[in-house]
Design a protein around this motif. Structure first.
Motif, mmCIF file in Angstrom:
data_model
loop_
_atom_site.group_PDB
_atom_site.id
_atom_site.type_symbol
_atom_site.label_atom_id
_atom_site.label_comp_id
_atom_site.label_asym_id
_atom_site.label_seq_id
_atom_site.Cartn_x
_atom_site.Cartn_y
_atom_site.Cartn_z
ATOM 1 N N TYR A 28 0.745 -1.051 -0.205
ATOM 2 C CA TYR A 28 0.069 0.036 -0.003
ATOM 3 C C TYR A 28 0.978 1.121 0.086
ATOM 4 C CZ TYR A 28 -3.129 3.580 2.074
ATOM 5 O OH TYR A 28 -3.582 4.775 2.117
ATOM 6 N N VAL A 29 0.632 2.315 -0.912
ATOM 7 C CA VAL A 29 1.571 3.260 -1.016
ATOM 8 C C VAL A 29 0.646 4.660 -0.897
ATOM 9 C CG1 VAL A 29 3.117 4.591 -2.517
ATOM 10 C CG2 VAL A 29 2.709 2.109 -2.805
ATOM 11 N N SER A 30 1.053 5.541 0.047
ATOM 12 C CA SER A 30 0.458 6.643 0.234
ATOM 13 C C SER A 30 1.364 7.437 0.977
ATOM 14 C CB SER A 30 -0.847 6.581 1.166
ATOM 15 O OG SER A 30 -1.682 8.076 1.400
ATOM 16 N N PHE A 31 1.378 8.788 0.405
ATOM 17 C CA PHE A 31 2.292 9.889 1.081
ATOM 18 C C PHE A 31 1.798 10.696 1.972
ATOM 19 C CE2 PHE A 31 4.522 8.201 -2.871
ATOM 20 C CZ PHE A 31 5.542 7.181 -2.256
ATOM 21 N N GLY A 32 0.395 10.664 2.045
ATOM 22 C CA GLY A 32 -0.301 11.701 3.098
ATOM 23 C C GLY A 32 -1.097 12.882 2.038
ATOM 24 N N SER A 33 -1.359 13.752 3.007
ATOM 25 C CA SER A 33 -2.260 14.734 2.344
ATOM 26 C C SER A 33 -1.586 16.008 1.945
ATOM 27 C CB SER A 33 -3.135 15.155 3.400
ATOM 28 O OG SER A 33 -2.795 15.719 4.544
ATOM 29 N N ILE A 34 -0.454 16.282 2.243
ATOM 30 C CA ILE A 34 0.522 17.453 1.934
ATOM 31 C C ILE A 34 1.660 17.316 1.046
ATOM 32 C CG2 ILE A 34 1.868 19.366 2.985
ATOM 33 C CD1 ILE A 34 0.341 18.892 5.339
ATOM 34 N N ALA A 35 2.457 16.148 0.836
ATOM 35 C CA ALA A 35 3.579 15.981 0.080
ATOM 36 C C ALA A 35 3.398 16.143 -1.517
ATOM 37 C CB ALA A 35 4.187 14.634 0.380
ATOM 38 N N ALA A 36 4.507 16.900 -1.931
ATOM 39 C CA ALA A 36 4.289 17.036 -3.262
ATOM 40 C C ALA A 36 5.449 16.604 -3.984
ATOM 41 C CB ALA A 36 3.871 18.281 -3.883
ATOM 42 N N ILE A 37 5.437 15.789 -4.942
ATOM 43 C CA ILE A 37 6.685 15.448 -5.639
ATOM 44 C C ILE A 37 6.895 15.821 -7.260
ATOM 45 C CG2 ILE A 37 6.887 13.317 -4.225
ATOM 46 C CD1 ILE A 37 5.598 11.529 -6.342
ATOM 47 N N ASN A 38 7.982 15.966 -7.773
ATOM 48 C CA ASN A 38 8.092 16.308 -9.188
ATOM 49 C C ASN A 38 7.793 15.186 -10.043
ATOM 50 O OD1 ASN A 38 10.618 14.895 -9.624
ATOM 51 N ND2 ASN A 38 11.750 16.423 -8.561
ATOM 52 N N GLU A 39 7.754 15.712 -11.524
ATOM 53 C CA GLU A 39 7.595 14.369 -12.617
ATOM 54 C C GLU A 39 8.359 13.215 -12.385
ATOM 55 O OE1 GLU A 39 6.625 14.129 -17.095
ATOM 56 O OE2 GLU A 39 6.330 16.122 -16.304
ATOM 57 N N ILE A 40 9.671 13.470 -12.496
ATOM 58 C CA ILE A 40 10.743 12.452 -12.462
ATOM 59 C C ILE A 40 10.554 11.513 -11.198
ATOM 60 C CG2 ILE A 40 13.290 12.033 -12.135
ATOM 61 C CD1 ILE A 40 13.550 14.703 -13.624
ATOM 62 N N GLU A 41 10.423 12.073 -9.978
ATOM 63 C CA GLU A 41 10.181 11.219 -8.859
ATOM 64 C C GLU A 41 8.786 10.391 -9.106
ATOM 65 O OE1 GLU A 41 11.999 13.629 -5.262
ATOM 66 O OE2 GLU A 41 10.268 14.115 -5.971
ATOM 67 N N PHE A 42 7.866 11.009 -9.522
ATOM 68 C CA PHE A 42 6.389 10.230 -9.898
ATOM 69 C C PHE A 42 6.978 9.184 -10.681
ATOM 70 C CE2 PHE A 42 2.463 9.625 -11.748
ATOM 71 C CZ PHE A 42 1.388 9.840 -10.914
ATOM 72 N N LEU A 43 7.611 9.356 -11.806
ATOM 73 C CA LEU A 43 7.654 8.165 -12.945
ATOM 74 C C LEU A 43 8.557 7.247 -12.257
ATOM 75 C CD1 LEU A 43 8.382 10.155 -16.134
ATOM 76 C CD2 LEU A 43 6.499 8.753 -15.698
ATOM 77 N N GLU A 44 9.692 7.486 -11.533
ATOM 78 C CA GLU A 44 10.285 6.403 -10.763
ATOM 79 C C GLU A 44 9.652 5.574 -9.925
ATOM 80 O OE1 GLU A 44 13.687 5.803 -11.533
ATOM 81 O OE2 GLU A 44 13.120 7.306 -13.243
ATOM 82 N N ILE A 45 8.704 6.175 -9.034
ATOM 83 C CA ILE A 45 7.857 5.566 -8.202
ATOM 84 C C ILE A 45 6.927 4.610 -9.055
ATOM 85 C CG2 ILE A 45 5.841 5.716 -6.734
ATOM 86 C CD1 ILE A 45 7.067 8.470 -5.721
ATOM 87 N N ALA A 46 6.384 5.000 -9.953
ATOM 88 C CA ALA A 46 5.365 4.276 -10.943
ATOM 89 C C ALA A 46 6.322 3.047 -11.363
ATOM 90 C CB ALA A 46 4.956 5.061 -12.226
#
Length: 421
Positions: free
Chosen positions: A238-256
């Motif tokens: 289960y993956v959730s980074f809470g209600s406030i954190a924001a990430i850039n597009e590169i990090e988003f793709l690496e997570i995916a």
């Protein structure tokens, strides 16, 4: 007190407690949970809150709710930029709210004296409302602070003793959403070196006293539960980074890609605004959703407590906020920690290095490291040790809430303390 029971409608003790939550998800939740706990102990509850991120009063018919305007703060408030400069945000919020809060509190104290026989016992305020202490003191209303961090993280705020000595924190007690067996060493330090004569009450975990009331500021997607129902036991991350954190597009793709390449089923909460500059899933490469169809499920927000309690969940990849950390510990779920700011850094290190129930992701966020971390927790032998230690802490949670347990006794002391004010 038995756990997981509805708040019973006990005879009122004719004492009313005012609760003042900070208007953000991770602060509203524990304050409302605390309100339900105190209500079950016989107190009447009043919630004073800003119009920004107002809690849903319909879910708490046994509470009285009083709101006040934030004097224009909500007009400039941008949820996606909260994490950029939290100290500046809190300073601005406090400055905007000091006068309207004072007026609201004065009106409530005056109207209550005319309409009710309940006497006010105290104000319980989120520690980040540093205006609350002096305002309440003007009305000779005792103040108790709710610290929504872990005890360990709170000890890192070295300025607290200095502020108390100078009289800036005229508090009558401190409440923590923690329990003795989890942070015994830290609690001893608190008693011996920091707060000395100030009583402290570790009565957590708050959310285990009663079934969860919905105080979420976002709509919860219940389809995540039906999807989990179709998965094998302990097979899903289960993956959730809470209600406030924001990430850039590169990090988003690496997570995916890290999730996809791990070959482990995943439930991923992608909150609108999680990816900077994106509405929702636009950064995902073409064909990604089809590629992970059946093995991956993405929602905008999930009923987290239900998810973590589900038998299909075997790991929680988290931002290490204290509420999320406690909820994972309570269900015996090991964690992969990706902290972003504030107390999350301390919480993550405790998870990985002190309690040893998870991993701390360090360095640059890359798909290969993500894949290795997931497989280490979910598949390899290290993960089995983490699960065993996590289940041991879960057993300690169950014990602390039972009659005679440490949190049960601490709640009794808190009740007596409030009645003595």
């Amino acid at each position: 007190m038995e756990t997981q029971q509805e708040p019973c409608k006990l005879p009122r003790n004719r004492r009313r407690v005012i609760l003042f939550p900070l208007p953000f998800q991770g602060h509203i939740n524990p304050m409302l949970q605390l309100g339900s706990i105190l209500y079950s102990e016989g107190f009447s509850i009043t919630i004073i809150h800003t119009t920004l991120n107002s809690p849903n009063s319909c879910n708490y018919p046994h509470f009285e709710f009083c709101s006040f305007s934030d004097d224009g703060f909500s007009e400039t408030y941008q949820p996606s930029k909260v994490a950029d400069d939290i100290p500046a945000l809190l300073l601005s919020l406090n400055a905007k709210c000091v006068v309207p809060f004072r007026d609201c509190l004065a009106n409530k104290l005056m109207s209550n004296s005319q309409e009710s026989k309940d006497s006010f016992a105290c104000l319980i305020t989120d520690a980040a409302w540093f205006i609350a202490h002096s305002v309440a003191n003007d009305f000779r209303l005792p103040t108790i602070v709710l610290l929504t961090d872990s005890i360990a993280a709170s000890l890192s705020y070295a300025a607290f003793p200095i502020l108390r000595e100078k009289g800036y924190l005229p508090i009558q007690g401190i409440i923590w959403n923690s329990f003795e067996d989890l942070e015994q060493v830290e609690l001893t330090t608190v008693h011996q070196q920091y707060y000395l004569s100030i009583p402290v009450f570790p009565i957590g975990p708050f959310h285990k006293y009663f079934p969860a009331y919905s105080s979420s500021l976002l709509s919860q997607d219940q389809s995540s539960i039906s999807w989990l129902d179709r998965q094998a036991p302990r097979s899903v991350i289960y993956v959730s980074f809470g209600s406030i954190a924001a990430i850039n597009e590169i990090e988003f793709l690496e997570i995916a890609w890290g999730l996809a390449n791990s070959r482990v089923p995943f439930l991923w909460v992608v909150r609108p605004g999680l990816g900077r500059g994106a509405e929702w899933l636009e950064p995902l490469p073409k064909g990604f959703l089809e590629m992970v169809d059946g093995r991956g499920y993405i929602v905008k927000w999930a009923p987290q407590q239900q998810v973590l309690a589900h038998p299909a969940v075997g790991c929680f990849w988290t931002h290490s906020g204290w509420n999320s950390t406690m909820e994972s510990i309570c269900e015996g779920i090991p964690m992969i920690c990706q902290p972003y700011f504030a107390d999350q850094m301390v919480n993550s290190r405790y998870v990985s290095h002190v309690w040893r129930v998870g991993l701390h992701l360090e360095g640059k966020l890359e798909r290969e490291g993500i894949e290795r971390a997931i497989r280490r927790v979910m598949v390899e032998a290290d993960g089995q040790g983490m699960r065993e230690r996590a289940m041991y802490l879960k057993e300690k949670v169950d014990i602390c809430l039972q009659r005679g347990g440490s949190s049960y006794q601490s709640l009794g002391r808190l009740t007596d303390h409030i009645l003595s004010l």
